[in-house]
Every structure is written in structure tokens, then in C-alpha cells.
Design a protein around this motif. Structure first.
Motif, short mmCIF file in Angstrom:
data_model
loop_
_atom_site.label_atom_id
_atom_site.label_comp_id
_atom_site.label_asym_id
_atom_site.label_seq_id
_atom_site.Cartn_x
_atom_site.Cartn_y
_atom_site.Cartn_z
N LEU A 85 0.83 -1.20 0.00
CA LEU A 85 0.00 0.00 0.00
C LEU A 85 0.87 1.26 0.00
CD1 LEU A 85 -2.78 1.31 0.16
CD2 LEU A 85 -2.68 1.06 2.65
N GLY A 86 1.93 1.24 0.81
CA GLY A 86 2.85 2.37 0.83
C GLY A 86 3.52 2.57 -0.52
N ALA A 87 3.91 1.47 -1.16
CA ALA A 87 4.53 1.57 -2.48
C ALA A 87 3.55 2.12 -3.51
CB ALA A 87 5.04 0.20 -2.91
N ALA A 88 2.28 1.72 -3.41
CA ALA A 88 1.28 2.24 -4.34
C ALA A 88 1.10 3.75 -4.16
CB ALA A 88 -0.06 1.53 -4.12
N VAL A 89 1.05 4.19 -2.91
CA VAL A 89 0.94 5.62 -2.65
C VAL A 89 2.19 6.35 -3.14
CG1 VAL A 89 0.80 7.36 -0.82
CG2 VAL A 89 -0.62 5.31 -0.69
N GLY A 90 3.36 5.75 -2.88
CA GLY A 90 4.60 6.36 -3.35
C GLY A 90 4.65 6.48 -4.86
N GLY A 91 4.11 5.50 -5.54
CA GLY A 91 4.06 5.57 -6.99
C GLY A 91 3.18 6.70 -7.49
N ARG A 92 2.04 6.91 -6.81
CA ARG A 92 1.16 8.01 -7.19
C ARG A 92 1.83 9.36 -6.93
NH1 ARG A 92 -0.25 3.86 -8.43
NH2 ARG A 92 -2.34 2.95 -8.64
N ILE A 93 2.53 9.45 -5.81
CA ILE A 93 3.25 10.69 -5.50
C ILE A 93 4.32 10.96 -6.56
CG2 ILE A 93 4.83 11.78 -3.86
CD1 ILE A 93 3.30 10.34 -1.63
N ALA A 94 5.00 9.90 -6.99
CA ALA A 94 6.04 10.06 -8.01
C ALA A 94 5.45 10.59 -9.32
CB ALA A 94 6.74 8.72 -8.25
N LEU A 95 4.26 10.10 -9.68
CA LEU A 95 3.62 10.58 -10.90
C LEU A 95 3.25 12.05 -10.79
CD1 LEU A 95 1.26 7.58 -11.78
CD2 LEU A 95 3.33 8.31 -13.01
N LEU A 152 4.54 14.43 -8.46
CA LEU A 152 5.63 15.34 -8.14
C LEU A 152 6.90 15.10 -8.95
CD1 LEU A 152 5.36 15.45 -4.24
CD2 LEU A 152 4.35 17.02 -5.90
N GLY A 153 6.98 13.92 -9.60
CA GLY A 153 8.20 13.56 -10.30
C GLY A 153 8.54 14.45 -11.48
N ARG A 154 7.56 15.16 -12.01
CA ARG A 154 7.82 16.04 -13.15
C ARG A 154 8.44 17.37 -12.71
NH1 ARG A 154 2.56 14.12 -14.01
NH2 ARG A 154 2.37 12.58 -15.67
N GLY A 155 8.30 17.69 -11.42
CA GLY A 155 8.85 18.93 -10.90
C GLY A 155 10.28 18.75 -10.42
N PRO A 156 10.82 19.72 -9.66
CA PRO A 156 12.18 19.61 -9.14
C PRO A 156 12.35 18.36 -8.28
CG PRO A 156 11.31 21.83 -8.83
CD PRO A 156 10.16 20.97 -9.28
N ARG A 157 13.39 17.59 -8.57
CA ARG A 157 13.57 16.33 -7.85
C ARG A 157 13.79 16.57 -6.36
NH1 ARG A 157 17.36 11.35 -9.90
NH2 ARG A 157 19.09 12.79 -9.60
N TRP A 190 10.42 16.73 -4.54
CA TRP A 190 9.80 15.40 -4.48
C TRP A 190 10.47 14.54 -3.42
CZ3 TRP A 190 11.57 11.32 -8.48
CH2 TRP A 190 10.96 10.09 -8.23
N VAL A 191 11.80 14.49 -3.44
CA VAL A 191 12.54 13.67 -2.48
C VAL A 191 12.30 14.16 -1.07
CG1 VAL A 191 14.85 13.01 -1.70
CG2 VAL A 191 14.30 12.96 -4.14
N LYS A 232 11.99 4.98 -8.46
CA LYS A 232 11.84 5.98 -9.51
C LYS A 232 13.10 6.82 -9.69
CE LYS A 232 7.46 5.20 -10.54
NZ LYS A 232 7.02 4.73 -11.88
N LEU A 233 13.84 7.03 -8.61
CA LEU A 233 15.09 7.79 -8.72
C LEU A 233 16.12 7.05 -9.55
CD1 LEU A 233 15.42 9.11 -5.06
CD2 LEU A 233 14.87 10.46 -7.09
#
Length: 208
Positions: free
Chosen positions: A64-74, A76-81, A84-85, A133-134
Motif C-alpha cells: 500500500l505504501g509503495a502504491a501511494v509512493g508511486g502516485r506521488i512520483a507521478l 511530483l516527479g515532473r517537478g524539481p527532484r 519530491w525527495v 523511480k530515482l
């Protein structure tokens, strides 16, 4: 702080977290899911000292945490790394802080065990999705199988020092965690983990 030192420090935190979970929460991992799948097999076979409910709680919370992390990456991942980190690490620090409070408040309660398993595993899943994702080579922060394989199979190379540092970081975290759990219970190692991740959340630069 650049990403490589940050990920090495997070590897140390993983050793701490797994020391807490394996030694203090009934032989279950909440960072190392490879080990957890094996533990689930032990528990399913009825081996003493292992629990199917504990292990399933950890696996499901991690996913579940990984699924949430994946959504966050989608999102915030386009912005400044760096942004996001830092936000992901701040979320992990908050989850570990909540675990710390629970561990100090009711250390011997059955509900505490399940809460600590679920919250720490969720935090590790959230972090793993981010680290994946990093895509920093040889620094997954929670497992070392391929890192050790690379050390043995590839010989000298540009990542040898990084791989060795990852192994040392995990051992150091596990040793520190084991000592703290044995001498001080679960709250102190969780507090140490919270502080470390909190510092990383503030200092991470997002650059490798």
C-alpha cells in the motif's frame, strides 16, 4: 546533501527498522520484503516463532505504501527532484515519528505490535517506490542481494565503493538497532530513525 549519501543513510535506517521489527515485533521484516516472503513461508509451514498475520500485515502495508509512493512520483516527479525527495522523506519521518509515539505509549500492547508493523512497513513501501523511480544504481536502501552480486561478479569498477558502503551501512544500522532494542526497547531505535530521516528530509538536494 547529494542523493548517494542520502540513500546510504537511508540504508542504515533500514537496518534499524528491520532490527526493531524482527527482534521486537515477532520475527517479521518491515523493510526487507524478500526476507518477509521467506518468513511468510516459514509461518505458513508452522515454524515456531513466526506469525502469518504479522507477516501479511507487513506485506500488505508495504505494498500500500509503495502504491501511494508511486502516485506521488507521478504527481511530483515532473517537478524539481529535490522537492519530491524532500516531501517523501518528510512523510517517512512523520510515519516513523508516529510509530515512536506508539512504541513509547503502549510498548506491550498487542495493538501496538500490529500498528508498528503496519506503519513502518507503509513508510518503507513509500520510500522504496521513490527510490525505485530515482534509479540510482546499487542503492535500493532495503535489499542487498544484487549489490552483493555486483561486488562479486563485476570486479573492480566505478560502483565498487558505493556497493561496499551500502553493505556496511546496512550492517551498521542492524547492529545499532539490535543493541538499542535489546537495551532500550522499541521506542529509542524508532526515535533515532525518525531523527535521521528528518535530517535527510531537510538536507537532501536531489542531485546524485
Amino acid at each position: 546533501m547529494r542523493l548517494v549519501p542520502v540513500l546510504l543513510a537511508l540504508t542504515t535506517v533500514s537496518g534499524l527498522i528491520d532490527a526493531v521489527s524482527y527482534l521486537g515485533l515477532g520475527h517479521v521484516f518491515t523493510a526487507n520484503m524478500t526476507g518477509n516472503v521467506v518468513v511468510l513461508g516459514f509461518a505458513a509451514a508452522g515454524a515456531p516463532g513466526f506469525s502469518v498475520p504479522h507477516t501479511l500485515t507487513s506485506l500488505l502495508a508495504f505494498m500500500l505504501g509503495a502504491a501511494v509512493g508511486g502516485r506521488i512520483a507521478l504527481r511530483l516527479g515532473r517537478g524539481p527532484r529535490r522537492t519530491w525527495v524532500r516531501r517523501t522523506l518528510a512523510a517517512e519521518a512523520l510515519l516513523l515519528a508516529a510509530s515512536t509515539v506508539v512504541a513509547f505509549a503502549a510498548p506491550d500492547d498487542t495493538a501496538t505490535v500490529y500498528t508498528l508493523i503496519a506503519v513502518t512497513a507503509f513508510a518503507m513501501g513509500l520510500r522504496n517506490a521513490t527510490v525505485r523511480k530515482l534509479g540510482v544504481a546499487d542503492l535500493t536502501t532495503t535489499v542487498l542481494t544484487m549489490t552483493l552480486t555486483g561486488l562479486a561478479a563485476d570486479g573492480p569498477g566505478t560502483h565498487r565503493a558505493r556497493r561496499t558502503a551500502a553493505v556496511v551501512a546496512m550492517i551498521a544500522g542492524a547492529a545499532l538497532g539490535a543493541w538499542l532494542v535489546d537495551d532500550h526497547g522499541l521506542g529509542i531505535p524508532l526515535l533515532v530513525s525518525t531523527v535521521l530521516v528528518g535530517v535527510l528530509a531537510v538536507t537532501a538536494s536531489g542531485r546524485e
